[in-house]
Design an enzyme around this catalytic site. Structure first.
Site, PDB file in Angstrom:
ATOM      1  N   ASN A 156       9.761   9.515  -6.582  1.00  0.00           N
ATOM      2  CA  ASN A 156      11.082   8.881  -6.605  1.00  0.00           C
ATOM      3  C   ASN A 156      11.153   7.688  -5.648  1.00  0.00           C
ATOM      4  O   ASN A 156      11.662   6.622  -6.006  1.00  0.00           O
ATOM      5  CB  ASN A 156      12.168   9.902  -6.242  1.00  0.00           C
ATOM      6  CG  ASN A 156      13.556   9.292  -6.354  1.00  0.00           C
ATOM      7  OD1 ASN A 156      13.966   8.892  -7.445  1.00  0.00           O
ATOM      8  ND2 ASN A 156      14.239   9.159  -5.236  1.00  0.00           N
ATOM      9  N   LYS A 164       0.851  -1.207   0.000  1.00  0.00           N
ATOM     10  CA  LYS A 164       0.000   0.000   0.000  1.00  0.00           C
ATOM     11  C   LYS A 164       0.878   1.246   0.000  1.00  0.00           C
ATOM     12  O   LYS A 164       0.827   2.089   0.882  1.00  0.00           O
ATOM     13  CB  LYS A 164      -0.955  -0.009   1.189  1.00  0.00           C
ATOM     14  CG  LYS A 164      -1.943  -1.155   1.136  1.00  0.00           C
ATOM     15  CD  LYS A 164      -3.049  -1.028   2.165  1.00  0.00           C
ATOM     16  CE  LYS A 164      -3.974  -2.214   2.111  1.00  0.00           C
ATOM     17  NZ  LYS A 164      -3.362  -3.482   2.589  1.00  0.00           N
ATOM     18  N   ALA A 167       2.660   4.690  -0.399  1.00  0.00           N
ATOM     19  CA  ALA A 167       2.112   6.051  -0.285  1.00  0.00           C
ATOM     20  C   ALA A 167       3.268   7.016  -0.069  1.00  0.00           C
ATOM     21  O   ALA A 167       3.548   7.445   1.045  1.00  0.00           O
ATOM     22  CB  ALA A 167       1.119   6.122   0.877  1.00  0.00           C
TER      23      ALA A 167
HETATM   24  O1  O7E Z   1      -9.626 -10.047   6.665  1.00  0.00           O
HETATM   25  P1  O7E Z   1      -8.753 -11.073   6.064  1.00  0.00           P
HETATM   26  O2  O7E Z   1      -8.006 -11.870   7.080  1.00  0.00           O
HETATM   27  O3  O7E Z   1      -9.469 -11.934   5.056  1.00  0.00           O
HETATM   28  O4  O7E Z   1      -7.590 -10.311   5.259  1.00  0.00           O
HETATM   29  C1  O7E Z   1      -7.886  -9.352   4.319  1.00  0.00           C
HETATM   30  C2  O7E Z   1      -6.611  -8.897   3.636  1.00  0.00           C
HETATM   31  O5  O7E Z   1      -6.930  -7.889   2.711  1.00  0.00           O
HETATM   32  C3  O7E Z   1      -5.575  -8.309   4.569  1.00  0.00           C
HETATM   33  O6  O7E Z   1      -4.287  -8.591   4.023  1.00  0.00           O
HETATM   34  C4  O7E Z   1      -5.825  -6.819   4.503  1.00  0.00           C
HETATM   35  O7  O7E Z   1      -4.658  -6.082   4.735  1.00  0.00           O
HETATM   36  C5  O7E Z   1      -6.272  -6.671   3.050  1.00  0.00           C
HETATM   37  N1  O7E Z   1      -7.181  -5.550   2.763  1.00  0.00           N
HETATM   38  C6  O7E Z   1      -8.353  -5.412   3.441  1.00  0.00           C
HETATM   39  O8  O7E Z   1      -8.728  -6.234   4.285  1.00  0.00           O
HETATM   40  N2  O7E Z   1      -9.164  -4.342   3.173  1.00  0.00           N
HETATM   41  C7  O7E Z   1      -8.860  -3.426   2.234  1.00  0.00           C
HETATM   42  O9  O7E Z   1      -9.632  -2.515   2.018  1.00  0.00           O
HETATM   43  C8  O7E Z   1      -7.681  -3.576   1.500  1.00  0.00           C
HETATM   44  C9  O7E Z   1      -6.886  -4.675   1.740  1.00  0.00           C
HETATM   45  C10 O7E Z   1      -5.829  -4.932   0.846  1.00  0.00           C
HETATM   46  O10 O7E Z   1      -5.369  -6.024   0.659  1.00  0.00           O
HETATM   47  O11 O7E Z   1      -5.421  -3.922   0.116  1.00  0.00           O
HETATM   48  C11 O7E Z   1      -4.640  -4.197  -0.935  1.00  0.00           C
HETATM   49  C12 O7E Z   1      -5.180  -5.331  -1.728  1.00  0.00           C
END
Ligand code: O7E
Length: 212
Positions: free
Chosen positions: A66, A60, A62
């Site tokens: 660069n 993620k 952010a």
């Molecule tokens: O709740 P779980 O255990 O099924 O895990 C969900 C995974 O998705 C976890 O790695 C979390 O960081 C990610 N995730 C979310 O749960 N919600 C979001 O809005 C975004 C993510 C995510 O993976 O973002 C990048 C894909």
């Protein structure tokens, strides 16, 4: 029909390899993030990729353009085939990730709306819709949108069209079901409901069938 992506948020190489081996043949990709990488180092990527499964780095990102480009160099040198970035840092930061991924033959995914309740404070609504437009303009390969709010993911789909992918977290531990979301997305992301299961392979198999 949606793909199944495992969110491998376990700690330590041994556990990561145990769960990934148990799920072999059931997954379309493995998403790795800070819990795994901070506990093992990036060397785990090559180990997981031995099963010929795409590894997507969920950092993620952010930051300034660069720094984002430097992060891409490390992520793809480590053997990942995709990277996940935030969009709210602006179009230049986003573009650095998209270009960095494509320069290395990889894919870039942009977080537009998050799945947890706190997403409603900022990462939802008009902000999410604006970020989906930005992701499309930047040439991202796909976006992240919530399984917990299918009606929102449907709106984001209408913004990006069908040529970009949507990967959707929130299935399982966060309460959404594959049946709620599969018609709007290209893949569901499942973490705890698989890796905390007594039989991760069986759990992955069941999610895969339910996502069809
Ligand atoms: O709740 P779980 O255990 O099924 O895990 C969900 C995974 O998705 C976890 O790695 C979390 O960081 C990610 N995730 C979310 O749960 N919600 C979001 O809005 C975004 C993510 C995510 O993976 O973002 C990048 C894909």
């Amino acid at each position: 029909m949606a793909e199944l992506l495992l969110a491998l948020d376990v700690k330590g190489a041994e556990e990561a390899i145990r769960v990934s081996r148990a799920c072999e043949g059931e997954l379309d990709a493995i998403k790795i993030g800070y819990p795994l990488i901070l506990s093992t180092g990036m060397g785990i990527v090559k180990e997981l990729a031995k099963s010929n499964i795409p590894i997507i780095a969920d950092f993620k990102v952010a930051d300034i353009p660069n720094t984002n480009a430097l992060i891409c160099e490390e992520v793809f040198a480590a053997g990942c085939s995709g990277i996940i970035t935030h969009v709210f840092c602006g179009s230049d930061s986003l573009q650095a990730i998209v270009d960095g991924a494509h320069d290395h033959g990889g894919r870039a995914f942009a977080v537009c709306e998050m799945s947890h309740p706190g997403a409603l404070d900022f990462l939802s609504g008009a902000n999410a819709e604006r970020m989906a437009k930005m992701a499309k303009e930047a040439g991202a390969d796909g976006i992240i949108a919530p399984a917990t709010r299918p009606e929102r993911t449907e709106i984001l789909r209408s913004i990006i069209g069908n040529s970009m992918k949507i990967y959707s977290p929130g299935v399982g531990a966060q309460g959404a079901q594959p049946e709620d979301i599969k018609k709007y997305v290209d893949g569901i992301i499942v973490g705890r409901a698989i890796y905390e299961s007594a039989d991760p392979g069986k759990a992955a198999h069941e999610f895969r069938l339910r996502a069809l």
